[in-house]
Design an enzyme around this catalytic site. Structure first.
Site, PDB file in Angstrom:
ATOM      1  N   ASP A 207       0.854  -1.200   0.000  1.00 36.62           N
ATOM      2  CA  ASP A 207       0.000   0.000   0.000  1.00 36.62           C
ATOM      3  C   ASP A 207       0.883   1.241   0.000  1.00 36.62           C
ATOM      4  O   ASP A 207       0.728   2.141   0.825  1.00 36.62           O
ATOM      5  CB  ASP A 207      -0.912  -0.016   1.226  1.00 36.62           C
TER       6      ASP A 207
ATOM      7  N   ASP B 269       3.465   1.706   7.980  1.00 37.74           N
ATOM      8  CA  ASP B 269       2.222   0.974   7.768  1.00 37.74           C
ATOM      9  C   ASP B 269       2.356  -0.184   6.771  1.00 37.74           C
ATOM     10  O   ASP B 269       1.967  -0.084   5.609  1.00 37.74           O
ATOM     11  CB  ASP B 269       1.108   1.924   7.303  1.00 37.74           C
TER      12      ASP B 269
END
Length: 343
Positions: free
Chosen positions: A214, A236
Site C-alpha cells: 500500500d 504501515d
C-alpha cells in the site's frame, strides 16, 4: 446502506482501555492520548512518563478485529524486522517483554516509535529517485523469503470476492447494478489476461515477492536533507502481501501520461541502482489500478457498521456513487487496452 451498529468492537476501545493495555505490558502512559488518522485500524500517539527503549512518545495500533489472524500479523512484524536488519528505513513495532504483538480486551495491538515527517514532494525527481532506491532495497529483502500466511494480490481476492460480497449484500444501487456488473466483467477479462494476476496463476516469468502493498504517498514520510535521518521512511505494512514489484511503484504516479512517464523514469533510475526491474511489469499498472478501484468499494461497504465510516464517507452507496464507479471502470477498460508506459 445499513445503520452502524452500536455494538461495533471499536466502540469498546475507550481511552481507558488504551491506557490499560499499555500498563498491562509495562509501559507508563502519562494520560496524553492523540488519535491519529486511520480508518482501518485505531491508532494513537501516546506520551510516556518513562521512555521505552529511548522513546518518550510511541504510536499504538489496535488492529481491526477479525481482519488478520495472529499468524498473518506475526508475518507483517517479521517482514518489518527483516527490513530493519537490512537497514531499510521502516518504522517497526517494538519488542516489549519479548513480543511485538500484544492482546488486551479482545484487541491485538502493537507499539512503535513515533517518527515525524511530511509527504514527499513527488514532483521532485530527486525525491522520486531516492524513494526508488529504497523501494528496491525493500524488494531485495522481500524476495529473500515468502509469506506463508499473508494473502497474494490477484483478481480473486481484489475483484471476484469483493464483487460477490457486494452483490450478495445488495450494496450496489439497483438502478446501476446491471451496468456495474457488465463493466466489471469486461474489466476482469482485461485483468485476467495477465497470468500473474489470476488467482490460479500460470507461470509467465513475472516474479512475485513480499511487498509493502500500500505504498501511496501517505505511507512514505519524508525528512528533509540536512536533518537527522534525511530521506524517506516507510510506515504501515498493514497491507503487506505477495505480488509483483510494480504494485509498490504505481501509486506514486500521478498526472497525465507524460507526467507519469517522467515520474516512473525517476523512480526506476533509483530502483535499478540496487535491483533490476522487469519492464514487462509496466503492463500491470492499469490492471492493478482497476483492482484497487473494485476492492475499495467493497472495503467501505464491509465496514459500514463502523461508526467512523458513515461520518467520513457520507457520499458512499448512492446512485451517483455507483454510476461514478461504472464510469471509472469504463475508463479503466480503455486504459488497460492502451500501450503501457514506456520508460
Amino acid at each position: 446502506m445499513t445503520t452502524p451498529h452500536s455494538d461495533h468492537p471499536y466502540n469498546a476501545l475507550t481511552p481507558d482501555v488504551v491506557i490499560d493495555a499499555l500498563w498491562a505490558i509495562g509501559l507508563r502512559p502519562d494520560g496524553r492520548l492523540q488519535s491519529l488518522n486511520s480508518f482501518e485500524n485505531r491508532v494513537y500517539q501516546v506520551h510516556l512518563d518513562e521512555p521505552v527503549q529511548g522513546h518518550a512518545q510511541v504510536v499504538v495500533k489496535f488492529y481491526r478485529p477479525e481482519r488478520w489472524t495472529e499468524a498473518q500479523l506475526a508475518e507483517e512484524h517479521a517482514f518489518a524486522l527483516d527490513l530493519v536488519e537490512a537497514e531499510v528505513p521502516v518504522v517497526p513495532p517494538l519488542s516489549i517483554g519479548g513480543a511485538s504483538l500484544h492482546t488486551h480486551a479482545g484487541f491485538h495491538f502493537s507499539v512503535s516509535p513515533r517518527r515525524g515527517g511530511r509527504r514527499p514532494e513527488l514532483d521532485d525527481f530527486e525525491v522520486l529517485e531516492w524513494i526508488g532506491r529504497f523501494l528496491a532495497r525493500i524488494h531485495t529483502v522481500g524476495a529473500t523469503r515468502s509469506f506463508v500466511h499473508r494473502p497474494a494480490l490477484h483478481a480473486g481476492s481484489f475483484a471476484c470476492e469483493p464483487r460477490d460480497w457486494l452483490l450478495q449484500h445488495d450494496a450496489i444501487a439497483p438502478e446501476v447494478r446491471t451496468a456495474w456488473k457488465h463493466a466489471l466483467a469486461e474489466a476482469l477479462q482485461c485483468i485476467e489476461s495477465h497470468a500473474v494476476l489470476r488467482q490460479e496463476r500460470a507461470e509467465e516469468g513475472m516474479a512475485t515477492l513480499r511487498l509493502h502493498g500500500d505504498c501511496h504517498p501517505g505511507n512514505v514520510l519524508w525528512t528533509p536533507e540536512g536533518a537527522p535521518g534525511a530521506g524517506p521512511h516507510f510506515v504501515d505494512l498493514d497491507d503487506a502481501r505477495t505480488g509483483p514489484a510494480v504494485q509498490d511503484l504505481w501509486m506514486l504516479l500521478s498526472g497525465d501520461r507524460r507526467q507519469q512517464t517522467l515520474q516512473l523514469s525517476a523512480l526506476l533510475d533509483g530502483y535499478e541502482q540496487f535491483r533490476p526491474f522487469d519492464r514487462r511489469e509496466l503492463v500491470l499498472i492499469e490492471p492493478l489500478r482497476t483492482l484497487r478501484l473494485i476492492h475499495y468499494s467493497a472495503w467501505i461497504a464491509r465496514r459500514w457498521d463502523d461508526p467512523a465510516f458513515p461520518i467520513n464517507f457520507p457520499w458512499f452507496g448512492s446512485r451517483d456513487y455507483w454510476q461514478g464507479q461504472v464510469d471509472m471502470l469504463v475508463e479503466q477498460i480503455e486504459a488497460m487496452q492502451e500501450a503501457p508506459l514506456n520508460v
